[in-house]
Design a protein around this motif. Structure first.
Motif, PDB file in Angstrom:
ATOM      1  N   LEU A 118       0.847  -1.180   0.000  1.00  0.00           N
ATOM      2  CA  LEU A 118       0.000   0.000   0.000  1.00  0.00           C
ATOM      3  C   LEU A 118       0.887   1.236   0.000  1.00  0.00           C
ATOM      4  N   ARG A 119       0.488   2.230  -0.796  1.00  0.00           N
ATOM      5  CA  ARG A 119       1.213   3.496  -0.800  1.00  0.00           C
ATOM      6  C   ARG A 119       0.367   4.476  -0.021  1.00  0.00           C
ATOM      7  N   GLU A 120       0.694   4.640   1.233  1.00  0.00           N
ATOM      8  CA  GLU A 120      -0.137   5.463   2.105  1.00  0.00           C
ATOM      9  C   GLU A 120       0.402   6.891   2.194  1.00  0.00           C
ATOM     10  N   HIS A 121      -0.429   7.829   1.814  1.00  0.00           N
ATOM     11  CA  HIS A 121      -0.155   9.232   2.045  1.00  0.00           C
ATOM     12  C   HIS A 121      -1.120   9.680   3.134  1.00  0.00           C
ATOM     13  N   PRO A 122      -0.645   9.980   4.323  1.00  0.00           N
ATOM     14  CA  PRO A 122      -1.574  10.432   5.361  1.00  0.00           C
ATOM     15  C   PRO A 122      -2.378  11.632   4.894  1.00  0.00           C
ATOM     16  N   MET A 123      -3.692  11.543   5.051  1.00  0.00           N
ATOM     17  CA  MET A 123      -4.573  12.644   4.663  1.00  0.00           C
ATOM     18  C   MET A 123      -4.510  13.754   5.713  1.00  0.00           C
ATOM     19  N   SER A 155      -0.478  25.904   9.449  1.00  0.00           N
ATOM     20  CA  SER A 155       0.421  25.624  10.570  1.00  0.00           C
ATOM     21  C   SER A 155      -0.329  24.981  11.734  1.00  0.00           C
ATOM     22  N   VAL A 156      -1.504  25.527  12.061  1.00  0.00           N
ATOM     23  CA  VAL A 156      -2.308  24.973  13.153  1.00  0.00           C
ATOM     24  C   VAL A 156      -2.719  23.542  12.831  1.00  0.00           C
ATOM     25  N   GLU A 157      -3.162  23.308  11.595  1.00  0.00           N
ATOM     26  CA  GLU A 157      -3.620  21.960  11.210  1.00  0.00           C
ATOM     27  C   GLU A 157      -2.465  20.962  11.228  1.00  0.00           C
ATOM     28  N   ALA A 166      -1.993  17.653  13.760  1.00  0.00           N
ATOM     29  CA  ALA A 166      -1.838  16.298  13.223  1.00  0.00           C
ATOM     30  C   ALA A 166      -0.465  15.702  13.533  1.00  0.00           C
ATOM     31  N   GLY A 167       0.379  16.462  14.245  1.00  0.00           N
ATOM     32  CA  GLY A 167       1.712  15.963  14.572  1.00  0.00           C
ATOM     33  C   GLY A 167       2.615  15.867  13.365  1.00  0.00           C
ATOM     34  N   ARG A 168       2.436  16.786  12.402  1.00  0.00           N
ATOM     35  CA  ARG A 168       3.224  16.735  11.178  1.00  0.00           C
ATOM     36  C   ARG A 168       4.038  18.016  11.034  1.00  0.00           C
ATOM     37  N   VAL A 169       5.080  17.939  10.219  1.00  0.00           N
ATOM     38  CA  VAL A 169       5.998  19.064  10.057  1.00  0.00           C
ATOM     39  C   VAL A 169       5.709  19.763   8.736  1.00  0.00           C
ATOM     40  N   LEU A 170       5.339  21.034   8.831  1.00  0.00           N
ATOM     41  CA  LEU A 170       5.031  21.841   7.651  1.00  0.00           C
ATOM     42  C   LEU A 170       6.229  22.705   7.291  1.00  0.00           C
ATOM     43  N   SER A 171       6.585  22.717   6.020  1.00  0.00           N
ATOM     44  CA  SER A 171       7.624  23.621   5.529  1.00  0.00           C
ATOM     45  C   SER A 171       7.163  24.177   4.185  1.00  0.00           C
ATOM     46  N   ALA A 172       7.825  25.231   3.724  1.00  0.00           N
ATOM     47  CA  ALA A 172       7.390  25.855   2.477  1.00  0.00           C
ATOM     48  C   ALA A 172       8.568  26.494   1.766  1.00  0.00           C
ATOM     49  N   GLU A 173       8.494  26.479   0.456  1.00  0.00           N
ATOM     50  CA  GLU A 173       9.422  27.207  -0.396  1.00  0.00           C
ATOM     51  C   GLU A 173       8.637  28.361  -1.005  1.00  0.00           C
ATOM     52  N   PHE A 174       9.265  29.537  -1.058  1.00  0.00           N
ATOM     53  CA  PHE A 174       8.528  30.755  -1.427  1.00  0.00           C
ATOM     54  C   PHE A 174       9.213  31.455  -2.589  1.00  0.00           C
ATOM     55  N   GLU A 175       8.380  32.062  -3.473  1.00  0.00           N
ATOM     56  CA  GLU A 175       8.932  32.902  -4.523  1.00  0.00           C
ATOM     57  C   GLU A 175       7.901  33.941  -4.956  1.00  0.00           C
ATOM     58  N   ARG A 206       2.512  35.560  -5.791  1.00  0.00           N
ATOM     59  CA  ARG A 206       3.278  35.087  -4.633  1.00  0.00           C
ATOM     60  C   ARG A 206       2.969  33.612  -4.475  1.00  0.00           C
ATOM     61  N   ARG A 207       4.000  32.786  -4.665  1.00  0.00           N
ATOM     62  CA  ARG A 207       3.824  31.331  -4.736  1.00  0.00           C
ATOM     63  C   ARG A 207       4.457  30.656  -3.531  1.00  0.00           C
ATOM     64  N   GLN A 208       3.728  29.706  -2.958  1.00  0.00           N
ATOM     65  CA  GLN A 208       4.256  28.874  -1.880  1.00  0.00           C
ATOM     66  C   GLN A 208       4.116  27.409  -2.265  1.00  0.00           C
ATOM     67  N   LEU A 209       5.208  26.688  -2.196  1.00  0.00           N
ATOM     68  CA  LEU A 209       5.220  25.240  -2.390  1.00  0.00           C
ATOM     69  C   LEU A 209       5.295  24.612  -1.004  1.00  0.00           C
ATOM     70  N   ARG A 210       4.182  24.053  -0.544  1.00  0.00           N
ATOM     71  CA  ARG A 210       4.124  23.523   0.823  1.00  0.00           C
ATOM     72  C   ARG A 210       4.432  22.029   0.836  1.00  0.00           C
ATOM     73  N   LEU A 211       5.160  21.627   1.865  1.00  0.00           N
ATOM     74  CA  LEU A 211       5.495  20.228   2.076  1.00  0.00           C
ATOM     75  C   LEU A 211       5.089  19.825   3.482  1.00  0.00           C
ATOM     76  N   LEU A 212       4.592  18.602   3.625  1.00  0.00           N
ATOM     77  CA  LEU A 212       4.295  18.012   4.923  1.00  0.00           C
ATOM     78  C   LEU A 212       5.200  16.812   5.109  1.00  0.00           C
ATOM     79  N   ASP A 213       5.982  16.857   6.177  1.00  0.00           N
ATOM     80  CA  ASP A 213       6.968  15.792   6.416  1.00  0.00           C
ATOM     81  C   ASP A 213       7.826  15.582   5.167  1.00  0.00           C
ATOM     82  N   ARG A 214       8.167  16.692   4.520  1.00  0.00           N
ATOM     83  CA  ARG A 214       9.024  16.739   3.328  1.00  0.00           C
ATOM     84  C   ARG A 214       8.387  16.097   2.092  1.00  0.00           C
TER      85      ARG A 214
END
Length: 265
Positions: free
Chosen positions: A75-80, A110-112, A116-125, A150-158
């Motif tokens: 199974l390829r699980e992506h946590p929702m 960020s709050v969400e 959920a115990g996940r790490v949010l990061s973003a790349e900005f341009e 203004r663009r944000q590329l968001r990642l959760l747990d990379r």
């Protein structure tokens, strides 16, 4: 085990894929346990090896399964992550000047993620581009006029999660921090409020479509996984303020809309 007859014109491999989806949804297999090998599925369903292979290919393309060389099919699980697209916030937000449904998007994410115990990061341009026809129409511009994006590329747990692009009239952004190639302290909303353009309402449009080549490369999803595209036009008392287009991989995000009085929820 037998396959449902389904539609008369439904190929056998599609009916097998549907039954495998049912078994996955029922929790018969876990992400750390390999699915039965092709020969086992042949025996279980009484079908040819090629039928099994085609059915598994369907689920791989949908992003539900992944083949690991020499190990098997898993199974390829992506946590929702439930993203509260509109409605009262699930937790208090540090932007009290914004109405419930229009709280600063970055703060909501960020709050969400924290909940959920996940790490949010973003790349900005920041980009200056010619407005697409649909963006120009929503902002009341002529097609091809310059807009600031203004663009944000968001990642959760990379893992890639969303692409968000906020489109502004060049005249609104000129001479403000919206022209900077970095996130603005307090969010873009703080800049708009200082300009007297605080957003008080919004209209959303939701569509599902397949990703383009660049989007597919960035999201790294299965070739059959669609995108959820949320286009939000925000307004103040004078008219449209910005167009926010956010694209999510459909296997990683649920958009949640709250309507009416939810105090007893």
């Amino acid at each position: 085990m037998t396959l449902s007859s389904g539609s008369v014109s439904s190929p056998k491999y599609q009916r097998l894929a549907a039954d495998l989806r049912r078994r996955i949804a029922a929790g018969e297999w876990r992400a750390d346990t390999a699915l039965p090998v092709e020969s086992e599925l042949e025996q279980q369903y009484g079908v040819a090896r090629n039928t099994v292979r085609l059915a598994v290919d369907v689920l791989v393309n949908e992003g539900r399964l992944v083949r690991l060389q020499g190990k098997g099919t898993f199974l390829r699980e992506h946590p929702m992550l439930d993203h509260r697209a509109y409605g009262p916030p699930a937790a208090p937000l540090p932007v009290p000047t914004q109405r419930d449904g229009l709280a600063a998007p970055s703060e909501v994410y960020s709050v969400e993620a924290d909940a959920a115990g996940r790490v949010l990061s973003a790349e900005f341009e920041m980009l200056i581009v010619r407005a697409r026809v649909d963006v120009a129409e929503r902002l009341g511009l002529r097609p091809g006029e310059a807009v600031v994006v203004r663009r944000q590329l968001r990642l959760l747990d990379r893992e890639p999660y969303s692409i968000e692009e906020s489109h502004y009239r060049a005249g609104v952004a000129a001479g403000t921090a919206l022209m900077e190639p970095d996130p603005v302290p307090g969010g873009d909303e703080a800049v708009l409020a200082a300009l007297g353009r605080q957003e008080v309402g919004a209209v959303d449009q939701l569509v599902a479509r397949m990703p383009g080549p660049e989007e597919a490369q960035w999201f790294q999803g299965g070739p059959g996984v669609p995108l959820l595209v949320q286009t939000r036009v925000t307004y103040d008392r004078r008219g449209p303020v910005r167009v926010i287009e956010t694209r999510y991989s459909a296997d990683r995000c649920r958009l949640v809309y709250g309507l009416g009085e939810l105090g007893a929820r």
